[in-house]
Design an enzyme around this catalytic site. Sequence first.
Site, PDB file in Angstrom:
ATOM      1  CG  ASP A 147      -2.175  -0.664   0.903  1.00 25.58           C
ATOM      2  OD1 ASP A 147      -2.632  -0.883  -0.380  1.00 25.58           O
ATOM      3  OD2 ASP A 147      -3.023  -0.844   1.863  1.00 25.58           O
ATOM      4  CG  ASP A 461      -8.776  -7.927  12.228  1.00 24.91           C
ATOM      5  OD1 ASP A 461      -9.541  -6.897  12.633  1.00 24.91           O
ATOM      6  OD2 ASP A 461      -7.534  -7.848  12.580  1.00 24.91           O
TER       7      ASP A 461
HETATM    8  O1  LIG Z   1      -3.534   1.088   4.602  1.00 29.52           O
HETATM    9  C1  LIG Z   1      -3.280   0.153   5.194  1.00 29.52           C
HETATM   10  C2  LIG Z   1      -3.015   0.074   6.674  1.00 29.52           C
HETATM   11  C3  LIG Z   1      -2.301  -1.121   7.065  1.00 29.52           C
HETATM   12  N1  LIG Z   1      -1.992  -2.122   6.371  1.00 29.52           N
HETATM   13  C4  LIG Z   1      -1.325  -3.218   6.798  1.00 29.52           C
HETATM   14  O2  LIG Z   1      -2.153  -3.656   7.919  1.00 29.52           O
HETATM   15  C5  LIG Z   1      -1.060  -4.481   8.992  1.00 29.52           C
HETATM   16  C6  LIG Z   1      -1.382  -4.237  10.076  1.00 29.52           C
HETATM   17  O3  LIG Z   1      -1.014  -2.842  10.451  1.00 29.52           O
HETATM   18  P1  LIG Z   1      -0.448  -2.576  11.802  1.00 29.52           P
HETATM   19  O4  LIG Z   1      -0.279  -1.085  11.695  1.00 29.52           O
HETATM   20  O5  LIG Z   1       0.631  -3.441  11.877  1.00 29.52           O
HETATM   21  O6  LIG Z   1      -1.464  -2.755  12.813  1.00 29.52           O
HETATM   22  P2  LIG Z   1      -1.392  -3.816  14.134  1.00 29.52           P
HETATM   23  O7  LIG Z   1      -2.123  -3.001  15.268  1.00 29.52           O
HETATM   24  O8  LIG Z   1      -0.305  -4.395  14.508  1.00 29.52           O
HETATM   25  O9  LIG Z   1      -2.490  -4.786  13.739  1.00 29.52           O
HETATM   26  C7  LIG Z   1      -3.327  -5.628  14.165  1.00 29.52           C
HETATM   27  O10 LIG Z   1      -4.642  -5.023  13.927  1.00 29.52           O
HETATM   28  C8  LIG Z   1      -5.234  -4.839  12.779  1.00 29.52           C
HETATM   29  C9  LIG Z   1      -6.656  -4.377  12.865  1.00 29.52           C
HETATM   30  O11 LIG Z   1      -6.507  -3.122  13.592  1.00 29.52           O
HETATM   31  C10 LIG Z   1      -5.216  -6.152  12.117  1.00 29.52           C
HETATM   32  O12 LIG Z   1      -5.537  -5.975  10.643  1.00 29.52           O
HETATM   33  C11 LIG Z   1      -3.716  -6.612  12.313  1.00 29.52           C
HETATM   34  O13 LIG Z   1      -3.736  -7.930  11.520  1.00 29.52           O
HETATM   35  C12 LIG Z   1      -3.580  -6.973  13.425  1.00 29.52           C
HETATM   36  O14 LIG Z   1      -2.179  -7.371  13.735  1.00 29.52           O
HETATM   37  C13 LIG Z   1       0.439  -4.263   8.469  1.00 29.52           C
HETATM   38  O15 LIG Z   1       0.782  -5.334   7.802  1.00 29.52           O
HETATM   39  C14 LIG Z   1      -0.129  -3.041   7.517  1.00 29.52           C
HETATM   40  O16 LIG Z   1       1.038  -3.088   6.271  1.00 29.52           O
HETATM   41  C15 LIG Z   1      -2.317  -2.001   4.746  1.00 29.52           C
HETATM   42  O17 LIG Z   1      -1.780  -2.879   4.117  1.00 29.52           O
HETATM   43  N2  LIG Z   1      -3.011  -0.975   4.343  1.00 29.52           N
END
Ligand SMILES: O=c1ccn([C@@H]2O[C@H](COP(=O)(O)OP(=O)(O)O[C@H]3O[C@H](CO)[C@@H](O)[C@H](O)[C@H]3O)[C@@H](O)[C@H]2O)c(=O)[nH]1
Length: 745
Positions: A147, A461
């Site tokens: 993204d 999710d």
């Molecule tokens: O516009 C976006 C925003 C995020 N992501 C991806 O989403 C994932 C999760 O983002 P992150 O900032 O790491 O969030 P976390 O809080 O660590 O993620 C948790 O919480 C998210 C929901 O809030 C779930 O989607 C994730 O799987 C879960 O691990 C990462 O791989 C990002 O690259 C995208 O692909 N596009």
Amino acid sequence: MREKEDDEIVGAPLLFETKEARFRGAYKLFASTILVSISLILFYRVTNFPTATRTESWAWIAMLVSEILFGLYWIITQSVRWRIAFQSPSKHTLLQRYDEEKMPAVDIFVCTADPKLEPPLMVINTILSAMAYNYPSNKLSVYLSDDGGSELTFYALFKASIFSKHWLPFCRKFNLQTRSPHAYFSALNHNYHSHHHDHDDDFHKQCLFIKKLYEEMKSDIETTLAKGKVAHSERNFHKGFKEWSSKTKKQDHHSIVQIIIDGRDKNAVDEDGIQLPRVVYVAREKRPNYPHHFKAGAMNALIRVSSEISNGPLILNLDCDMYPSNADTIQETLCFFMDESRGQNIAYVQFPQNYNNLTNNDLYASSCLATDMIELAGISGHGAALYCGTGCFHRRESLSGAHFKDYKAKLDHIMINTKIEDNRTVDELNEASKLLATCTYEHGTLWGKEMGLVYGIPVEDIASGLAITCRGWRSIYYNPERKAFIGVAPTTLDVALVQHKRWSEGMFQIFLSKYCPFIYGHAKINIGIQMGYCVYLLWAPLSLPTLSYAILPPLCFIRGIPLFPQPTSLWFLPFAYAFVANNGYSLCEALICGSTIKSWLNLQRMRFIRRTTSYFFGFIDTITKQLGLSQTNFVVTDKVVTEDVQKRYEKEIIDFGGCSSIMLTMMVTLALLNLLGLLVGIRRIIMGQLIMIIQIVISAMIVMVNLPVYEALFIRSDKGSISSNVMIKSFVLASLACFIATFVF
Ligand SMILES: O=c1ccn([C@@H]2O[C@H](COP(=O)(O)OP(=O)(O)O[C@H]3O[C@H](CO)[C@@H](O)[C@H](O)[C@H]3O)[C@@H](O)[C@H]2O)c(=O)[nH]1
Ligand SMILES: [Mn+2]
């Protein structure tokens, strides 16, 4: 013919077994005693209503409401402790029963969003461990969704595809379990001598060679990253670089699909001449005026693109910071999906999230041991699992939106590969796939509504998992002995709180939306699952009773208003019991799950801080969104740390740096208020007002939990301490609260 096959299976060992936890009877008995004490507390509140002054009545009502909310929430949390189910798949039975030919193709999705927040080196480590799964490589396809739309990430992926030619044979030859090069080499550095290959000359030589290759790749990627663009000479190595021009921007570019390794190409082999898995780079189209729906949008684009290219019936969804850490996970997971009698209705198998960068006592309480070992397994006991966004294997059909009944009507086979021979060239496939990843593709379709991941909710999710479950599918939560996926936990308070704010907000949004489990799931899923979801969906409103328990006792000290019964009264007992039993139980649960007392204390601190800041502001933001005053957002967590921050983290010193000032102010104000309350309270006790004892205990606990806050306010002076600006603001606020409590009401 068919019947005969079935006969053979009857009586054969199962592919997986489900066991329920023991001692449930004893637990139920214990829980009933708590329920009695909660009822007595409420009874006391209602029957002893003070009418002396208006202030007293209001304070009393606030306590009553808080206790009702706490009580309801406690009942909800019981659902996940009622029927705890543990799964044990039997890989050997699977391998005996099915040869590789019969196993389904697996498409692995990795999401990344920004090369600055999520270093490409981390991303490709995840990719490389996914490529190295112990699974026939002609059945593996790895897709990276970027993204960030960044050529730097593409460059890193391209480099990784070259390195994989050496890495994969090495993993196979020495049967490595950890197949993320970074994790592998770091562990090797730490305990090289304990490694069993120690005297193996061949291993030693090869390991040094591969390590050197890895270091070279790493330095190439880091140099390019530092320059901010790919050098001209490098661009010639892959025609994919032509997709980027000076006009390409993160939020404004056409769709890019580049098959970097073509799984069908007979020349795409590793050093041992063995076929490499397919690797595809995808950056869906982004335009300023089109909503892109964050991660859910990325996942949906991947579902479509992959259906064009490989169409594996099984999809593994990973965040870029979660690397597979067990080479055999795919086989283990197949035991669930391929079980002849119980596998057909399983939509997804979710693994817990584990982290490799936790401090000894888990400073920011990221590990959630009790959640992973008990609560999530508790929902599983009711036949469902929470889809947590990463570390989850999906049946393509159910993820794409199929209802179980339609699926059943369509096929009664176990996962089969439906991809037919495709004679299109790589370029043709790239072009065809691009069309599936444009901004307008989804217009007028059910994508984001009934197909794929659900849009409009920051925890896409959880909502999507619920929607799948309501379409008649079952799901499995599996917490294996050897960790299947390992990620990066926050190393500053700010990141920890921002993450929890997004979660609590997103989850409460689900509760208020049409997806509310009690309504959406009514008559579709059992009450245990509905309640199980709400354990998480109700984090945000839980901030309100917590705040009133943190604010009212100290303010009422100052006014001399008692909120709890005398220690000599019998009514004192239910309060004392509820307090001791709940905390005692939670401590035991944590210790059984392998936590330390100190980690449990850290968890209590983080719980308090989260509830009074992240969840509270999450609550406020959800409400403003409901009123249409603001829009859904997804703040990607920063996965890069400076050395200074890392040092503090390793020493377990809380890093308040970078924290949003409103959250900090809230935290500090509450800490100061309770410190003050405690001092006044002690004076009152000395003067003989024993009735204040419970209030004192509450404030004392809050003060204890906040010790690091006082330290950061008054003693520390490093970059992770609290600025004087916040201190002054909080002093003013706390004094104002005391002033109002004393003179206005
Ligand atoms: O516009 C976006 C925003 C995020 N992501 C991806 O989403 C994932 C999760 O983002 P992150 O900032 O790491 O969030 P976390 O809080 O660590 O993620 C948790 O919480 C998210 C929901 O809030 C779930 O989607 C994730 O799987 C879960 O691990 C990462 O791989 C990002 O690259 C995208 O692909 N596009
Ligand atoms: Mn993450």
